[in-house]
Design an enzyme around this catalytic site. Structure first.
Site, PDB file in Angstrom:
ATOM      1  N   ASN A   8       0.874  -1.174   0.000  1.00 18.69           N
ATOM      2  CA  ASN A   8       0.000   0.000   0.000  1.00 18.69           C
ATOM      3  C   ASN A   8       0.910   1.221   0.000  1.00 18.69           C
ATOM      4  O   ASN A   8       1.509   1.545   1.021  1.00 18.69           O
ATOM      5  CB  ASN A   8      -0.889  -0.031   1.256  1.00 18.69           C
ATOM      6  CG  ASN A   8      -1.765   1.194   1.364  1.00 18.69           C
ATOM      7  OD1 ASN A   8      -1.784   2.051   0.468  1.00 18.69           O
ATOM      8  ND2 ASN A   8      -2.496   1.295   2.460  1.00 18.69           N
ATOM      9  N   LYS A  10       0.119   4.228  -0.249  1.00 21.11           N
ATOM     10  CA  LYS A  10      -0.523   5.390   0.377  1.00 21.11           C
ATOM     11  C   LYS A  10      -0.298   6.639  -0.490  1.00 21.11           C
ATOM     12  O   LYS A  10      -0.321   6.530  -1.707  1.00 21.11           O
ATOM     13  CB  LYS A  10      -0.028   5.537   1.824  1.00 21.11           C
ATOM     14  CG  LYS A  10      -0.234   4.223   2.620  1.00 21.11           C
ATOM     15  CD  LYS A  10      -0.083   4.361   4.100  1.00 21.11           C
ATOM     16  CE  LYS A  10      -0.329   3.002   4.769  1.00 21.11           C
ATOM     17  NZ  LYS A  10      -0.245   3.056   6.235  1.00 21.11           N
ATOM     18  N   HIS A  93      -9.547   0.888   4.697  1.00 17.39           N
ATOM     19  CA  HIS A  93      -8.310   1.073   5.464  1.00 17.39           C
ATOM     20  C   HIS A  93      -8.595   2.019   6.629  1.00 17.39           C
ATOM     21  O   HIS A  93      -9.397   2.937   6.511  1.00 17.39           O
ATOM     22  CB  HIS A  93      -7.218   1.641   4.555  1.00 17.39           C
ATOM     23  CG  HIS A  93      -5.862   1.619   5.182  1.00 17.39           C
ATOM     24  ND1 HIS A  93      -5.472   2.542   6.136  1.00 17.39           N
ATOM     25  CD2 HIS A  93      -4.821   0.777   5.025  1.00 17.39           C
ATOM     26  CE1 HIS A  93      -4.245   2.251   6.518  1.00 17.39           C
ATOM     27  NE2 HIS A  93      -3.822   1.187   5.865  1.00 17.39           N
ATOM     28  N   GLU A  95      -7.016   4.416   7.761  1.00 22.69           N
ATOM     29  CA  GLU A  95      -6.776   5.835   7.461  1.00 22.69           C
ATOM     30  C   GLU A  95      -7.972   6.446   6.748  1.00 22.69           C
ATOM     31  O   GLU A  95      -8.285   7.625   6.933  1.00 22.69           O
ATOM     32  CB  GLU A  95      -5.475   5.979   6.660  1.00 22.69           C
ATOM     33  CG  GLU A  95      -4.264   5.708   7.559  1.00 22.69           C
ATOM     34  CD  GLU A  95      -3.053   5.153   6.866  1.00 22.69           C
ATOM     35  OE1 GLU A  95      -2.970   5.201   5.620  1.00 22.69           O
ATOM     36  OE2 GLU A  95      -2.161   4.637   7.584  1.00 22.69           O
ATOM     37  N   GLU A 160      -5.375  -5.191  10.228  1.00 18.64           N
ATOM     38  CA  GLU A 160      -4.374  -4.165  10.504  1.00 18.64           C
ATOM     39  C   GLU A 160      -4.712  -3.452  11.811  1.00 18.64           C
ATOM     40  O   GLU A 160      -5.551  -2.546  11.821  1.00 18.64           O
ATOM     41  CB  GLU A 160      -4.354  -3.121   9.378  1.00 18.64           C
ATOM     42  CG  GLU A 160      -3.962  -3.671   8.037  1.00 18.64           C
ATOM     43  CD  GLU A 160      -3.363  -2.592   7.146  1.00 18.64           C
ATOM     44  OE1 GLU A 160      -2.304  -2.856   6.575  1.00 18.64           O
ATOM     45  OE2 GLU A 160      -3.934  -1.491   7.049  1.00 18.64           O
ATOM     46  N   GLY A 166       2.624   2.042  10.936  1.00 17.23           N
ATOM     47  CA  GLY A 166       3.613   3.111  10.892  1.00 17.23           C
ATOM     48  C   GLY A 166       4.309   3.402  12.209  1.00 17.23           C
ATOM     49  O   GLY A 166       4.968   4.429  12.357  1.00 17.23           O
ATOM     50  N   SER A 205       3.420  -2.362  10.335  1.00 16.39           N
ATOM     51  CA  SER A 205       4.861  -2.431  10.627  1.00 16.39           C
ATOM     52  C   SER A 205       5.479  -3.762  10.236  1.00 16.39           C
ATOM     53  O   SER A 205       6.387  -4.258  10.908  1.00 16.39           O
ATOM     54  CB  SER A 205       5.134  -2.114  12.103  1.00 16.39           C
ATOM     55  OG  SER A 205       4.738  -0.780  12.399  1.00 16.39           O
TER      56      SER A 205
HETATM   57  P1  13P Z   1       3.064   0.218   7.696  1.00 16.90           P
HETATM   58  O1  13P Z   1       3.611  -1.042   7.070  1.00 16.90           O
HETATM   59  O2  13P Z   1       3.784   1.458   7.252  1.00 16.90           O
HETATM   60  O3  13P Z   1       2.924   0.092   9.171  1.00 16.90           O
HETATM   61  O4  13P Z   1       1.572   0.394   7.115  1.00 16.90           O
HETATM   62  C1  13P Z   1       0.696  -0.674   7.162  1.00 16.90           C
HETATM   63  C2  13P Z   1      -0.523  -0.311   6.399  1.00 16.90           C
HETATM   64  O5  13P Z   1      -1.294   0.537   6.787  1.00 16.90           O
HETATM   65  C3  13P Z   1      -0.749  -0.999   5.117  1.00 16.90           C
HETATM   66  O6  13P Z   1      -2.016  -0.748   4.621  1.00 16.90           O
END
Ligand code: 13P
Length: 243
Positions: A8, A10, A93, A95, A160, A166, A205
């Site tokens: 992803n 982002k 997601h 976010e 997740e 992150g 992560s």
């Molecule tokens: P990270 O791997 O940066 O923690 O992000 C995970 C994520 O949100 C994937 O969709």
């Protein structure tokens, strides 16, 4: 089942950077023990799909609208993504749930629309830190799963935990295995045999250093990788760790 390692991306990267990253992933994709998927920002989907055409790497988007078309300024339909070369779409997601107030019902409608347009939905669920500390993780994930997946769901689920995204923190292996087992049982109860073969990804992560241990856990059928997917060597190392 064969694992899926999904990146992803982002809201990262220029068009040139996206094309370069896609090319580097494509060049390292041979002979891996996992299927690969990369999910660039909307704006780069067509170019990344063109760069990956004929390769083993699939392309997805990070959201879509539930409607097929219409007066929805700033939105993109599932059919547009399919037309641009995407085969998958990440939905729900955390976010997007946080930044855009997406509800389980909205995610469910999007997942149905995606499937209707021929895309594989990758539906995300996961608890916040407060919910985890309050002993609510399993209940929250179970509710999100029940309400975010449309009937007849034939996609991918990604677990997740919000607090692991992150942050460099991950749940214990026992906690990941427990939640994935809960998700598997819920999928099997609702969808029968199809629920038994739904891929359940872990995200949060995931890095080359922890991927092998996480990917070896029962009912972990791959990963949804954020930060580490922006570095081709790290993304490919995670895919190798799936073997
Ligand atoms: P990270 O791997 O940066 O923690 O992000 C995970 C994520 O949100 C994937 O969709």
């Amino acid at each position: 089942m064969r694992p899926l390692i999904a990146g992803n991306w982002k809201m990262h990267g220029t068009l040139a950077e996206a094309a370069a990253l896609a090319g580097a992933v494509r060049d390292g994709a041979g002979g891996l023990p996992a299927d690969l998927l990369v999910c660039p920002p909307f704006l780069h989907v067509a170019a990344v799909a063109a760069a990956l055409r004929g390769s083993a790497v699939a392309v997805g988007a990070q959201d879509c609208h539930a409607a097929a078309k219409g007066a929805h300024t700033g939105d993109v339909s599932a059919a547009m993504l399919r037309d641009a070369g995407a085969t998958h779409v990440i939905l729900g997601h955390s976010e997007r749930r946080t930044d855009h107030g997406e509800t389980d019902a909205a995610v469910r409608a999007k997942a149905a629309a995606a499937a209707g347009a021929g895309l594989v939905p990758v539906v995300c669920v996961g608890e916040t830190e407060a919910e985890r500390l309050g002993g609510q993780a399993e209940a929250v994930v179970s509710r999100q799963l029940a309400e975010s997946l449309p009937d007849g769901f034939a996609g991918v689920v990604a677990y997740e935990p919000v607090w692991a995204i992150g942050t460099g923190r991950t749940p214990t292996e026992a906690d990941i295995a427990a939640i994935h087992g809960t998700i598997r049982a819920a999928l099997a109860a609702r969808f029968g045999a199809a629920g038994g073969t739904t891929r359940i990804l872990y995200g949060g992560s995931m890095k080359p250093g922890n991927a092998a241990a996480i990917l070896a856990l029962p009912d972990v059928d791959g990963g949804l990788v954020g930060g580490a997917s922006l570095v081709a060597a790290d993304f490919l190392a995670i895919a190798r760790a799936a073997g």
